[in-house]
Design a protein around this motif. Structure first.
Motif, short mmCIF file in Angstrom:
data_model
loop_
_atom_site.label_atom_id
_atom_site.label_comp_id
_atom_site.label_asym_id
_atom_site.label_seq_id
_atom_site.Cartn_x
_atom_site.Cartn_y
_atom_site.Cartn_z
N GLY A 69 0.77 -1.16 -0.17
CA GLY A 69 0.05 -0.07 0.07
C GLY A 69 0.77 1.23 -0.01
N ASP A 70 1.70 1.25 0.87
CA ASP A 70 2.77 2.24 0.76
C ASP A 70 3.53 2.67 -0.47
OD1 ASP A 70 1.97 2.94 3.53
OD2 ASP A 70 3.82 2.02 4.23
N LYS A 73 1.10 3.87 -3.07
CA LYS A 73 0.91 5.35 -3.02
C LYS A 73 2.20 6.21 -3.53
CE LYS A 73 -0.28 8.68 0.54
NZ LYS A 73 -0.84 8.97 2.14
N ASP A 79 -5.43 6.32 -5.60
CA ASP A 79 -5.75 6.25 -4.13
C ASP A 79 -6.92 5.83 -3.80
OD1 ASP A 79 -5.05 6.52 -1.34
OD2 ASP A 79 -5.11 8.42 -0.99
N GLU A 80 -7.12 4.64 -2.96
CA GLU A 80 -8.41 3.98 -2.59
C GLU A 80 -8.55 4.32 -1.04
OE1 GLU A 80 -9.32 0.12 -5.13
OE2 GLU A 80 -7.67 0.18 -3.92
N ASN A 81 -9.49 4.29 -0.42
CA ASN A 81 -9.70 4.44 0.84
C ASN A 81 -10.74 3.53 1.41
OD1 ASN A 81 -9.32 5.16 3.54
ND2 ASN A 81 -10.23 7.22 3.35
N PRO A 82 -10.45 2.40 1.90
CA PRO A 82 -9.04 1.56 2.10
C PRO A 82 -8.58 1.18 0.95
CG PRO A 82 -10.54 0.11 3.11
CD PRO A 82 -11.41 1.26 2.38
N ARG A 83 -7.30 0.88 0.58
CA ARG A 83 -6.73 0.16 -0.39
C ARG A 83 -7.14 -1.40 -0.31
NH1 ARG A 83 -3.24 2.50 -3.52
NH2 ARG A 83 -2.33 4.47 -2.69
N ASP A 86 -3.11 -3.69 1.04
CA ASP A 86 -2.21 -2.79 1.84
C ASP A 86 -0.87 -3.59 2.14
OD1 ASP A 86 -1.40 -0.54 3.15
OD2 ASP A 86 -2.27 -1.02 5.17
#
Length: 117
Positions: A69-70, A73, A79-83, A86
């Protein structure tokens, strides 16, 4: 040949190595999970040295945790929230004093791994 563990990460969506991806290594004994190392991939998507080598290489159960995930990014993947992905944990066994290579082929919505050479 002495036992050793290596890895690398390929970003299949971008068609290149995944540079700068953080990886943690854990040893699993029963219900205990002991962190024994942290690494970051180089420009070739690899950790420069074996992540486990003598005298620390012992048969047993291990887990690599890839912080995808990091990484996604950092390379501007949507960008998804949440990915969707991750952390990617891969748990595996080392039974022989051989070279074990555990690569990760990564995309934003999937991954695969295998025992490489």
């Amino acid at each position: 040949m002495s036992g050793r563990l290596t890895t690398h990460v390929l970003d299949t969506a971008r068609g290149r190595p995944a540079a700068g991806l953080r990886i943690e290594l854990f040893r699993i004994e029963g219900n205990n999970r002991q962190r024994i190392g942290e690494f970051v991939t180089n420009d070739d998507g690899r950790v420069s040295e074996p992540i486990l080598a003598p005298p620390d290489f012992l048969p047993g159960i291990y887990e690599l945790v890839f912080h995808v995930g990091d990484y996604q990014k950092s390379v501007s993947t949507a960008d998804e929230n949440p990915r969707f992905l991750d952390l990617v944990p891969i748990r595996f066994g080392l039974s022989e004093a051989e070279h074990y290579h555990v690569p990760l082929l990564l995309a934003p919505f999937g991954y695969s791994t295998y025992r490489g050479s």
